[in-house]
Design a protein around this motif. Sequence first.
Motif, mmCIF file in Angstrom:
data_model
loop_
_atom_site.group_PDB
_atom_site.id
_atom_site.type_symbol
_atom_site.label_atom_id
_atom_site.label_comp_id
_atom_site.label_asym_id
_atom_site.label_seq_id
_atom_site.Cartn_x
_atom_site.Cartn_y
_atom_site.Cartn_z
ATOM 1 N N PHE A 180 0.713 -0.956 -0.103
ATOM 2 C CA PHE A 180 0.112 0.186 -0.058
ATOM 3 C C PHE A 180 0.819 1.449 -0.100
ATOM 4 O O PHE A 180 0.415 2.259 0.629
ATOM 5 C CB PHE A 180 -0.721 -0.204 1.767
ATOM 6 N N ILE A 181 2.172 1.369 -0.040
ATOM 7 C CA ILE A 181 3.191 2.143 -0.310
ATOM 8 C C ILE A 181 4.165 2.426 -1.484
ATOM 9 O O ILE A 181 4.792 1.111 -2.085
ATOM 10 C CB ILE A 181 4.115 2.136 1.311
ATOM 11 N N PRO A 182 3.346 3.206 -2.502
ATOM 12 C CA PRO A 182 3.893 3.380 -3.769
ATOM 13 C C PRO A 182 5.272 4.028 -3.566
ATOM 14 O O PRO A 182 5.684 4.535 -2.754
ATOM 15 C CB PRO A 182 3.437 4.939 -3.868
ATOM 16 N N GLY A 183 6.098 3.092 -4.463
ATOM 17 C CA GLY A 183 7.425 3.179 -4.448
ATOM 18 C C GLY A 183 8.476 2.427 -3.297
ATOM 19 O O GLY A 183 9.782 2.560 -3.336
ATOM 20 N N VAL A 184 8.009 1.553 -2.595
ATOM 21 C CA VAL A 184 8.071 0.657 -1.235
ATOM 22 C C VAL A 184 7.898 -0.522 -1.898
ATOM 23 O O VAL A 184 8.957 -1.274 -1.794
ATOM 24 C CB VAL A 184 7.560 1.033 -0.390
ATOM 25 N N ARG A 185 7.107 -1.105 -2.283
ATOM 26 C CA ARG A 185 6.315 -2.330 -2.461
ATOM 27 C C ARG A 185 7.063 -2.923 -3.808
ATOM 28 O O ARG A 185 7.428 -4.101 -4.165
ATOM 29 C CB ARG A 185 4.570 -2.763 -3.295
ATOM 30 N N HIS A 186 7.456 -2.053 -4.995
ATOM 31 C CA HIS A 186 8.411 -1.859 -5.703
ATOM 32 C C HIS A 186 10.086 -3.117 -5.838
ATOM 33 O O HIS A 186 10.032 -3.351 -6.077
ATOM 34 C CB HIS A 186 8.292 -1.280 -7.221
ATOM 35 N N ILE A 187 10.064 -2.741 -4.138
ATOM 36 C CA ILE A 187 11.515 -3.385 -3.775
ATOM 37 C C ILE A 187 11.794 -3.881 -2.745
ATOM 38 O O ILE A 187 12.245 -4.528 -2.396
ATOM 39 C CB ILE A 187 11.965 -2.218 -3.611
ATOM 40 N N MET A 188 10.546 -3.794 -2.268
ATOM 41 C CA MET A 188 10.544 -4.999 -0.671
ATOM 42 C C MET A 188 10.938 -6.175 -0.399
ATOM 43 O O MET A 188 11.241 -6.563 -0.380
ATOM 44 C CB MET A 188 9.396 -4.696 -0.093
ATOM 45 N N GLY A 189 10.836 -6.711 -1.663
ATOM 46 C CA GLY A 189 11.009 -7.735 -2.209
ATOM 47 C C GLY A 189 12.734 -8.378 -2.125
ATOM 48 O O GLY A 189 12.874 -8.963 -1.418
ATOM 49 N N TYR A 190 13.225 -7.781 -3.218
ATOM 50 C CA TYR A 190 14.413 -7.571 -3.103
ATOM 51 C C TYR A 190 15.154 -7.068 -1.748
ATOM 52 O O TYR A 190 15.845 -7.820 -1.398
ATOM 53 C CB TYR A 190 14.719 -6.201 -4.179
ATOM 54 N N PHE A 191 14.665 -6.093 -1.150
ATOM 55 C CA PHE A 191 15.168 -5.783 0.351
ATOM 56 C C PHE A 191 15.469 -6.609 1.063
ATOM 57 O O PHE A 191 16.229 -7.326 2.131
ATOM 58 C CB PHE A 191 14.608 -4.512 0.789
ATOM 59 N N SER A 192 14.505 -7.876 1.564
ATOM 60 C CA SER A 192 13.878 -8.805 1.611
ATOM 61 C C SER A 192 14.885 -9.821 2.164
ATOM 62 O O SER A 192 14.713 -10.411 2.654
ATOM 63 C CB SER A 192 12.470 -9.129 2.235
ATOM 64 N N GLY A 193 15.274 -10.821 0.368
ATOM 65 C CA GLY A 193 16.170 -10.862 -0.254
ATOM 66 C C GLY A 193 17.475 -10.481 0.234
ATOM 67 O O GLY A 193 18.134 -11.399 1.169
ATOM 68 N N ILE A 194 17.766 -9.286 0.316
ATOM 69 C CA ILE A 194 19.005 -9.165 0.909
ATOM 70 C C ILE A 194 19.216 -7.740 2.358
ATOM 71 O O ILE A 194 20.346 -9.491 2.655
ATOM 72 C CB ILE A 194 18.766 -7.130 0.337
ATOM 73 N N VAL A 195 18.417 -8.683 3.012
ATOM 74 C CA VAL A 195 18.713 -8.555 4.994
ATOM 75 C C VAL A 195 18.213 -10.363 5.202
ATOM 76 O O VAL A 195 18.480 -10.284 6.429
ATOM 77 C CB VAL A 195 17.680 -7.913 4.631
ATOM 78 N N LYS A 196 18.312 -10.648 3.970
ATOM 79 C CA LYS A 196 17.904 -12.618 4.029
ATOM 80 C C LYS A 196 16.881 -12.597 5.680
ATOM 81 O O LYS A 196 17.122 -13.206 6.502
ATOM 82 C CB LYS A 196 18.879 -13.035 5.014
ATOM 83 N N VAL A 197 15.611 -11.987 5.050
ATOM 84 C CA VAL A 197 14.751 -12.399 6.238
ATOM 85 C C VAL A 197 14.460 -13.702 6.034
ATOM 86 O O VAL A 197 14.370 -14.467 4.644
ATOM 87 C CB VAL A 197 13.130 -11.799 5.599
ATOM 88 N N PRO A 198 13.866 -14.854 7.034
ATOM 89 C CA PRO A 198 13.670 -16.069 6.646
ATOM 90 C C PRO A 198 12.648 -16.803 5.740
ATOM 91 O O PRO A 198 11.460 -16.094 6.024
ATOM 92 C CB PRO A 198 13.508 -16.933 7.812
#
Length: 201
Positions: A113-131
């Motif tokens: 629901f946050i424009p500009g964040v949803r597009h990159i959140m998947g990459y970020f969660s992978g970068i910080v290695k969220v289980p």
Amino acid sequence: MESIMNLFNQYGYIILTILLTLELIAFPLPGETIMTYCGYIVHQQKMSWILSIIMASLGGIIGITISHFIGKMLGRTFFEKYGHYIHLDTAKLNKISKWFERYGLWLIFVCYFIPGVRHIMGYFSGIVKVPFKKFMVSAYLGAFIWTGTFISLGKFLGKNWSLYHSLISKHLIFILLILLAIILISTMIYYFKYRLKKVQN
């Protein structure tokens, strides 16, 4: 947008899934507008409401999962060097890191629901290695609520879907947070009542 609508009118559910997959990989597509328009088509009884939400959710889930694994595979160094191509430079990484420290997995849930964040959140969660299991619960549930909200909104507004879309979408994150707070409080009250009843028995 007109060309996207033409594709949507021709291919329906398939194009809905593909477009939302691409958006969650960081292609510049108007996902919320597409879903609201889909709701309008549902309002006309040309598409199924439930099936539309399922196919849209599937697109979001596929997209954010792909970006999660790409982020995990390439790592932070790669995105610090090349991430500006998908608006994920060092400054954005640091900003989201601070948000993530504060809100944790809730950020993945509401990022749609946050424009500009949803597009990159998947990459970020992978970068910080969220289980992956924790990522999956937050991201997949969030995708379902996000798609269900906008498709239902289009269905409810009918022919006025485009007139009120921009106004409502600006305030939708606040509405969602209020609803989440109500659900959380209700769950806690139910839990404590249940525990109290067990103790009394």
